[in-house]
Design an enzyme around this catalytic site. Structure first.
Site, PDB file in Angstrom:
ATOM      1  N   HIS A 178       0.862  -1.204   0.000  1.00 51.95           N
ATOM      2  CA  HIS A 178       0.000   0.000   0.000  1.00 51.95           C
ATOM      3  C   HIS A 178       0.898   1.253   0.000  1.00 51.95           C
ATOM      4  O   HIS A 178       0.938   2.015   0.967  1.00 51.95           O
ATOM      5  CB  HIS A 178      -0.876  -0.059   1.256  1.00 51.95           C
ATOM      6  CG  HIS A 178      -2.107   0.777   1.214  1.00 51.95           C
ATOM      7  ND1 HIS A 178      -2.080   2.129   0.960  1.00 51.95           N
ATOM      8  CD2 HIS A 178      -3.412   0.451   1.397  1.00 51.95           C
ATOM      9  CE1 HIS A 178      -3.323   2.588   1.006  1.00 51.95           C
ATOM     10  NE2 HIS A 178      -4.146   1.595   1.265  1.00 51.95           N
ATOM     11  N   ASP A 223     -10.262   5.944  -5.900  1.00 53.00           N
ATOM     12  CA  ASP A 223     -10.014   4.658  -5.215  1.00 53.00           C
ATOM     13  C   ASP A 223     -10.345   3.552  -6.225  1.00 53.00           C
ATOM     14  O   ASP A 223     -11.478   3.092  -6.314  1.00 53.00           O
ATOM     15  CB  ASP A 223     -10.908   4.576  -3.966  1.00 53.00           C
ATOM     16  CG  ASP A 223     -10.533   3.402  -3.068  1.00 53.00           C
ATOM     17  OD1 ASP A 223      -9.716   2.561  -3.487  1.00 53.00           O
ATOM     18  OD2 ASP A 223     -11.082   3.324  -1.947  1.00 53.00           O
ATOM     19  N   GLU A 282      -0.392   1.148  -5.586  1.00 52.38           N
ATOM     20  CA  GLU A 282      -0.206  -0.058  -4.790  1.00 52.38           C
ATOM     21  C   GLU A 282      -0.191  -1.319  -5.647  1.00 52.38           C
ATOM     22  O   GLU A 282      -1.242  -1.775  -6.093  1.00 52.38           O
ATOM     23  CB  GLU A 282      -1.363  -0.156  -3.788  1.00 52.38           C
ATOM     24  CG  GLU A 282      -1.636   1.146  -3.058  1.00 52.38           C
ATOM     25  CD  GLU A 282      -2.997   1.147  -2.341  1.00 52.38           C
ATOM     26  OE1 GLU A 282      -3.464   0.089  -1.920  1.00 52.38           O
ATOM     27  OE2 GLU A 282      -3.585   2.239  -2.217  1.00 52.38           O
TER      28      GLU A 282
HETATM   29  O1  TA6 Z   1      -5.974   1.217  -1.030  1.00 52.84           O
HETATM   30  C1  TA6 Z   1      -7.078   2.037  -0.972  1.00 52.84           C
HETATM   31  C2  TA6 Z   1      -7.864   1.733   0.280  1.00 52.84           C
HETATM   32  O2  TA6 Z   1      -8.344   0.425   0.281  1.00 52.84           O
HETATM   33  C3  TA6 Z   1      -9.004   2.761   0.362  1.00 52.84           C
HETATM   34  O3  TA6 Z   1     -10.270   2.215   0.163  1.00 52.84           O
HETATM   35  C4  TA6 Z   1      -8.790   3.460   1.681  1.00 52.84           C
HETATM   36  O4  TA6 Z   1      -9.677   3.118   2.643  1.00 52.84           O
HETATM   37  C5  TA6 Z   1      -7.342   3.136   1.993  1.00 52.84           C
HETATM   38  O5  TA6 Z   1      -7.068   1.890   1.447  1.00 52.84           O
HETATM   39  C6  TA6 Z   1      -6.829   3.294   3.408  1.00 52.84           C
HETATM   40  O6  TA6 Z   1      -7.249   2.304   4.260  1.00 52.84           O
HETATM   41  P1  TA6 Z   1      -6.873   2.383   5.790  1.00 52.84           P
HETATM   42  O7  TA6 Z   1      -7.477   1.147   6.396  1.00 52.84           O
HETATM   43  O8  TA6 Z   1      -5.382   2.385   5.875  1.00 52.84           O
HETATM   44  O9  TA6 Z   1      -7.464   3.647   6.318  1.00 52.84           O
END
Ligand code: TA6
Length: 327
Positions: A178, A223, A282
């Site tokens: 991520h 997203d 990511e």
């Molecule tokens: O990678 C994108 C995502 O899945 C979004 O939907 C957003 O929620 C982000 O990750 C961050 O997630 P987190 O649980 O770290 O707040």
């Protein structure tokens, strides 16, 4: 011919690469990697999370929020959280899995690693499930992570996940690096390599669309999960005159995320305006589960380079990219 040295100019300091174990301000242990030309990276044992990658001028290339909480059980907001054994939210498992908020151990004796012998600056970490983890995801595994700095500064993450179930059961998982990149201003950023791809839009009930246009630019929250993304993607930051080149292997998909203003305001560990200075790109395996039989191992690799922006847009013609097998 060897370069002449003027007797009046100070000698260039000789640096050597190093790997050092230390602690951050809140007491969390981390490993600091330094390569000979002055690039560096840091990886926290908490989350097995890379939280810094700096170039030879000391510029930070990854985004970490000024409000990031370096205290369990919260995952650290920024750097490169690892999403495993799931990306997203399904079933009983916590969002993005538990790897990002567990304490990893140093892997003193990793099995042989088929790597480039020029890479001497790296750290090996390992995560195995605790009794508590087995209650929410009843599978035995060994997750080995190598974080390496190549000579010249490229940051390379290699994950090896092995099914160590002894009762013959297979398991399936999804995964993502991520990656939060630091950018000058999100509205000035172009991403090349994803145009024309199909994606699932998380902001639109996960409906499937096809990307149109030249390159991805940002004017609002995004997203998206791009399917079967090429192995090489460029993120171009004109203002900083910097291009990130992201290469991936074993990770078919690519998620692109920026929360923009409204969502940022609801996030406790992200400043209201910080969305302008981050972009998550990511490398992921999301849409097709990875399944391992007992004894089988999966490998997923990501390599990040930061190059001066003379690296022109248009060089990442998707056709050429798909043919490019340098990785
Ligand atoms: O990678 C994108 C995502 O899945 C979004 O939907 C957003 O929620 C982000 O990750 C961050 O997630 P987190 O649980 O770290 O707040």
């Amino acid at each position: 011919m060897a370069a002449a040295t003027s007797s009046s100019s100070p000698p260039t300091p000789q640096r050597s690469s190093s790997v050092e174990r230390t602690k951050g301000p809140t007491g969390l242990e981390k490993i600091v990697l330094r390569e000979a030309r002055g690039w560096s990276a840091e990886v926290h044992l908490y989350g097995g999370q890379v939280t810094s990658w700096k170039n030879d001028h000391g510029d930070e290339l990854l985004f970490v929020s000024s409000k990031a909480i370096f205290k369990p059980p919260k995952a650290i907001r920024g750097g490169i959280p690892i999403c495993f054994p799931q990306f997203g939210t399904q079933g009983n498992l916590e969002k993005h899995g538990f790897a990002r908020n567990r304490f990893w151990a140093i892997d003193d004796n990793p099995p042989p690693f088929p790597v480039n012998t020029a890479i001497k600056t790296f750290a090996d970490l390992i995560l195995k499930p605790s009794e508590e983890d087995l209650k929410v995801w009843p599978h035995s595994f060994e997750f080995r992570l190598r974080v390496a700095l190549a000579p010249g500064g490229d940051l390379i993450l290699t994950s090896r996940i092995r099914n160590t179930n002894i009762d013959g059961r297979t398991f399936s998982f999804t995964f993502a690096y991520h990656t939060y990149l630091s950018v000058s201003d999100i509205s000035e950023i172009r991403v090349e390599g994803l145009e024309t791809l199909d994606y699932f839009d998380n902001l639109n009930e996960k409906e499937r669309f096809t990307e149109q246009g030249d390159a991805i630019v940002f004017e609002a929250e995004v997203d998206k999960i791009y399917l079967d993304a090429p192995s090489k993607i460029a993120i171009i930051d004109h203002e900083k005159k910097r291009t990130y080149v992201l290469r991936k292997d074993g990770l078919p998909d690519t998620v692109v995320w920026n929360p923009w203003d409204k969502k940022s305001k609801n996030m406790q560990d992200l400043g209201d305006e910080e969305y302008k200075h981050m972009l998550c790109v990511e490398p992921a395996a999301v849409e097709k589960l990875i399944t391992l039989k007992p004894g089988e191992e999966w490998k997923g690799r990501m390599e990040l380079s930061a190059v001066p922006s003379s690296y022109c847009s248009g060089q990442l013609d998707p056709e050429k990219v798909l043919q490019g097998l340098e990785f």
